[in-house]
Design an enzyme around this catalytic site. Structure first.
Site, short mmCIF file in Angstrom:
data_model
loop_
_atom_site.label_atom_id
_atom_site.label_comp_id
_atom_site.label_asym_id
_atom_site.label_seq_id
_atom_site.Cartn_x
_atom_site.Cartn_y
_atom_site.Cartn_z
N GLN A 27 0.84 -1.20 -0.10
CA GLN A 27 0.03 0.00 0.01
C GLN A 27 0.83 1.26 0.05
O GLN A 27 2.05 1.16 0.47
CB GLN A 27 -1.08 0.01 1.26
N GLY A 28 0.26 2.27 -0.48
CA GLY A 28 0.81 3.58 -0.56
C GLY A 28 -0.12 4.81 -0.24
O GLY A 28 -1.24 4.33 -0.26
N TYR A 29 0.22 6.02 -0.35
CA TYR A 29 -0.26 6.81 0.20
C TYR A 29 -0.54 8.14 -0.90
O TYR A 29 0.81 8.66 -1.17
CB TYR A 29 -0.16 7.61 1.58
N LEU A 30 -1.50 8.41 -1.55
CA LEU A 30 -1.65 9.53 -2.39
C LEU A 30 -1.73 11.11 -1.46
O LEU A 30 -1.37 11.82 -1.89
CB LEU A 30 -3.14 9.59 -3.16
N ARG A 82 3.15 8.95 -2.60
CA ARG A 82 4.21 9.41 -1.96
C ARG A 82 4.93 8.49 -1.80
O ARG A 82 4.99 7.22 -1.93
CB ARG A 82 3.87 10.15 -0.68
#
Length: 156
Positions: A27-30, A82
């Site tokens: 998972q990653g964060y916009l 990010r």
């Protein structure tokens, strides 16, 4: 929008015998700030886009909107996130009316193992298994969004 109510704990012992199923998650964060997070996750063959609000004062409750999306779309969205991807294996452990979710982190967060339990209300009760340690609910450094910015291997 759904209200997510959960408590979070460090893991201090062997939980593996109780595991019902497990899956790797990337998972990653916009977006990840104090008021909201927008997360992209791949779990197995499914992608998810999740928006979460800031937690309440106790750190137990927050609004959550989660939408399944095609895995390929999630993969493309991860490229826009990010820096600081989260890589973990989630283990689901049934316990009465609840399910514990134990995350064993890899990559820059290797060595960190956290257990969460989702509740129907803040007054909901549950038993603590013997492998559950210190409660860290509401401690921002244990939020996945924060672990993407300040990974466990940088703590000291």
């Amino acid at each position: 929008m759904k209200q997510e109510i959960e408590r979070k704990f460090l893991v201090k012992g062997d939980f593996d015998k109780a595991v019902d199923r497990r899956s790797r998650m990337i998972q990653g964060y916009l977006c990840a700030d104090e008021e909201r997070t927008v997360r992209v996750r791949i779990c197995g063959e499914t992608g998810y886009l999740t928006i979460k609000s800031a937690a309440n004062e106790r750190g137990w409750s927050r609004y959550e909107f989660e939408l399944p999306i095609p895995r390929n779309d999630a993969g493309e969205l991860l490229k826009l996130c990010r820096p600081g991807t989260i890589d973990k294996v989630r283990h689901w452990i049934p316990a009465g009316n609840h399910t514990w979710e134990v995350d064993v982190f890899g990559g820059d967060n290797e060595g960190l193992i956290v257990a969460e339990i989702e509740l129907a209300s803040e007054e909901d009760t549950f038993d603590l298994p013997d492998w559950v340690g210190e409660e860290v609910t509401g401690d921002p450094k244990y939020y996945n969004a924060m672990l993407s910015k300040q990974p466990f291997n940088q703590w000291k």
